[in-house]
Design a protein around this motif. Structure first.
Motif, PDB file in Angstrom:
ATOM      1  N   GLY A   2       5.227 -34.177 -52.168  1.00  0.00           N
ATOM      2  CA  GLY A   2       5.837 -33.344 -51.146  1.00  0.00           C
ATOM      3  C   GLY A   2       4.820 -32.652 -50.260  1.00  0.00           C
ATOM      4  O   GLY A   2       4.941 -32.680 -49.039  1.00  0.00           O
ATOM      5  N   LEU A   3       3.818 -32.043 -50.889  1.00  0.00           N
ATOM      6  CA  LEU A   3       2.802 -31.354 -50.099  1.00  0.00           C
ATOM      7  C   LEU A   3       1.903 -32.340 -49.376  1.00  0.00           C
ATOM      8  O   LEU A   3       1.419 -32.064 -48.280  1.00  0.00           O
ATOM      9  N   ARG A   4       1.704 -33.495 -49.960  1.00  0.00           N
ATOM     10  CA  ARG A   4       0.902 -34.531 -49.298  1.00  0.00           C
ATOM     11  C   ARG A   4       1.601 -35.009 -48.026  1.00  0.00           C
ATOM     12  O   ARG A   4       0.989 -35.136 -46.975  1.00  0.00           O
ATOM     13  N   SER A   5       2.913 -35.250 -48.110  1.00  0.00           N
ATOM     14  CA  SER A   5       3.640 -35.693 -46.926  1.00  0.00           C
ATOM     15  C   SER A   5       3.716 -34.575 -45.892  1.00  0.00           C
ATOM     16  O   SER A   5       3.658 -34.836 -44.688  1.00  0.00           O
ATOM     17  N   LEU A   6       3.801 -33.328 -46.350  1.00  0.00           N
ATOM     18  CA  LEU A   6       3.768 -32.196 -45.424  1.00  0.00           C
ATOM     19  C   LEU A   6       2.430 -32.152 -44.701  1.00  0.00           C
ATOM     20  O   LEU A   6       2.377 -31.984 -43.477  1.00  0.00           O
ATOM     21  N   ALA A   7       1.344 -32.313 -45.438  1.00  0.00           N
ATOM     22  CA  ALA A   7       0.011 -32.301 -44.828  1.00  0.00           C
ATOM     23  C   ALA A   7      -0.112 -33.401 -43.777  1.00  0.00           C
ATOM     24  O   ALA A   7      -0.630 -33.168 -42.683  1.00  0.00           O
ATOM     25  N   HIS A   8       0.406 -34.569 -44.080  1.00  0.00           N
ATOM     26  CA  HIS A   8       0.354 -35.670 -43.112  1.00  0.00           C
ATOM     27  C   HIS A   8       1.194 -35.363 -41.872  1.00  0.00           C
ATOM     28  O   HIS A   8       0.771 -35.655 -40.748  1.00  0.00           O
ATOM     29  N   ALA A   9       2.372 -34.769 -42.082  1.00  0.00           N
ATOM     30  CA  ALA A   9       3.249 -34.451 -40.942  1.00  0.00           C
ATOM     31  C   ALA A   9       2.603 -33.438 -40.008  1.00  0.00           C
ATOM     32  O   ALA A   9       2.667 -33.584 -38.784  1.00  0.00           O
ATOM     33  N   VAL A  10       1.957 -32.422 -40.570  1.00  0.00           N
ATOM     34  CA  VAL A  10       1.366 -31.412 -39.693  1.00  0.00           C
ATOM     35  C   VAL A  10       0.104 -31.915 -39.011  1.00  0.00           C
ATOM     36  O   VAL A  10      -0.170 -31.543 -37.867  1.00  0.00           O
ATOM     37  N   VAL A  11      -0.638 -32.788 -39.666  1.00  0.00           N
ATOM     38  CA  VAL A  11      -1.801 -33.391 -39.012  1.00  0.00           C
ATOM     39  C   VAL A  11      -1.329 -34.288 -37.861  1.00  0.00           C
ATOM     40  O   VAL A  11      -1.900 -34.255 -36.770  1.00  0.00           O
ATOM     41  N   GLU A  12      -0.283 -35.051 -38.098  1.00  0.00           N
ATOM     42  CA  GLU A  12       0.274 -35.901 -37.034  1.00  0.00           C
ATOM     43  C   GLU A  12       0.775 -35.043 -35.873  1.00  0.00           C
ATOM     44  O   GLU A  12       0.557 -35.370 -34.699  1.00  0.00           O
ATOM     45  N   CYS A  13       1.426 -33.934 -36.192  1.00  0.00           N
ATOM     46  CA  CYS A  13       1.922 -33.044 -35.147  1.00  0.00           C
ATOM     47  C   CYS A  13       0.767 -32.463 -34.328  1.00  0.00           C
ATOM     48  O   CYS A  13       0.828 -32.431 -33.103  1.00  0.00           O
ATOM     49  N   ALA A  14      -0.274 -32.031 -35.004  1.00  0.00           N
ATOM     50  CA  ALA A  14      -1.437 -31.486 -34.298  1.00  0.00           C
ATOM     51  C   ALA A  14      -2.065 -32.549 -33.401  1.00  0.00           C
ATOM     52  O   ALA A  14      -2.450 -32.266 -32.257  1.00  0.00           O
ATOM     53  N   GLY A  15      -2.162 -33.774 -33.888  1.00  0.00           N
ATOM     54  CA  GLY A  15      -2.725 -34.858 -33.079  1.00  0.00           C
ATOM     55  C   GLY A  15      -1.868 -35.168 -31.870  1.00  0.00           C
ATOM     56  O   GLY A  15      -2.390 -35.371 -30.760  1.00  0.00           O
ATOM     57  N   THR A  16      -0.566 -35.177 -32.052  1.00  0.00           N
ATOM     58  CA  THR A  16       0.341 -35.390 -30.932  1.00  0.00           C
ATOM     59  C   THR A  16       0.207 -34.243 -29.940  1.00  0.00           C
ATOM     60  O   THR A  16       0.214 -34.448 -28.726  1.00  0.00           O
ATOM     61  N   GLY A  17       0.052 -33.034 -30.466  1.00  0.00           N
ATOM     62  CA  GLY A  17      -0.150 -31.868 -29.615  1.00  0.00           C
ATOM     63  C   GLY A  17      -1.415 -31.978 -28.787  1.00  0.00           C
ATOM     64  O   GLY A  17      -1.431 -31.590 -27.610  1.00  0.00           O
ATOM     65  N   GLU A  18      -2.474 -32.497 -29.375  1.00  0.00           N
ATOM     66  CA  GLU A  18      -3.720 -32.686 -28.626  1.00  0.00           C
ATOM     67  C   GLU A  18      -3.505 -33.631 -27.445  1.00  0.00           C
ATOM     68  O   GLU A  18      -4.008 -33.402 -26.348  1.00  0.00           O
ATOM     69  N   LEU A  19      -2.731 -34.702 -27.681  1.00  0.00           N
ATOM     70  CA  LEU A  19      -2.427 -35.648 -26.605  1.00  0.00           C
ATOM     71  C   LEU A  19      -1.557 -34.996 -25.534  1.00  0.00           C
ATOM     72  O   LEU A  19      -1.753 -35.227 -24.336  1.00  0.00           O
ATOM     73  N   CYS A  20      -0.621 -34.162 -25.954  1.00  0.00           N
ATOM     74  CA  CYS A  20       0.233 -33.450 -25.012  1.00  0.00           C
ATOM     75  C   CYS A  20      -0.604 -32.475 -24.176  1.00  0.00           C
ATOM     76  O   CYS A  20      -0.437 -32.385 -22.966  1.00  0.00           O
ATOM     77  N   LEU A  21      -1.499 -31.772 -24.849  1.00  0.00           N
ATOM     78  CA  LEU A  21      -2.366 -30.833 -24.132  1.00  0.00           C
ATOM     79  C   LEU A  21      -3.238 -31.564 -23.118  1.00  0.00           C
ATOM     80  O   LEU A  21      -3.428 -31.093 -21.990  1.00  0.00           O
ATOM     81  N   HIS A  22      -3.742 -32.730 -23.480  1.00  0.00           N
ATOM     82  CA  HIS A  22      -4.519 -33.544 -22.549  1.00  0.00           C
ATOM     83  C   HIS A  22      -3.678 -33.892 -21.328  1.00  0.00           C
ATOM     84  O   HIS A  22      -4.156 -33.832 -20.189  1.00  0.00           O
TER      85      HIS A  22
END
Length: 108
Positions: A2-22
């Motif tokens: 559960g926490l592993r999948s949460l960690a992956h989801a938030v890392v993916e969200c942050a990465g998507t956010g970086e692309l959005c910010l760009h």
């Protein structure tokens, strides 16, 4: 798991956010400022999600308290990005990534 999948989801969200910010910065360079509030919300969300990923990976005792902050920040980002989903695909993708994180956080 559960926490592993949460960690992956938030890392993916942050990465998507970086692309959005760009995308926002690219629009600013063209003189377009309609994404200013979006950039501000994404700029808050990215570091919050990165920190949450670390706390989840470490199974931190502070995770649940920090999750409440992350839900608020991700909700503000999702709301703002959703307004621009028709403008660019990355905006909708960022909103969707935030929604996924919020759902994951509410289940912990």
């Amino acid at each position: 798991a559960g926490l592993r999948s949460l960690a992956h989801a938030v890392v993916e969200c942050a990465g998507t956010g970086e692309l959005c910010l760009h995308h926002c910065l690219t629009e600013f360079a063209k003189g377009q400022t309609m994404l200013a509030q979006c950039a501000a919300r994404v700029g808050e969300m990215v570091p919050v999600c990165k920190t949450l990923a670390s706390l989840a990976a470490l199974e931190s005792s502070h995770l649940k308290a920090y999750a409440r902050i992350c839900i608020d920040v991700c909700q503000a980002c999702e709301d703002e990005c959703r307004k621009h989903a028709g403008h660019a695909a990355i905006c909708g993708q960022c909103a969707d990534a935030c929604a996924k994180v919020i759902a994951a956080l509410r289940s912990i």
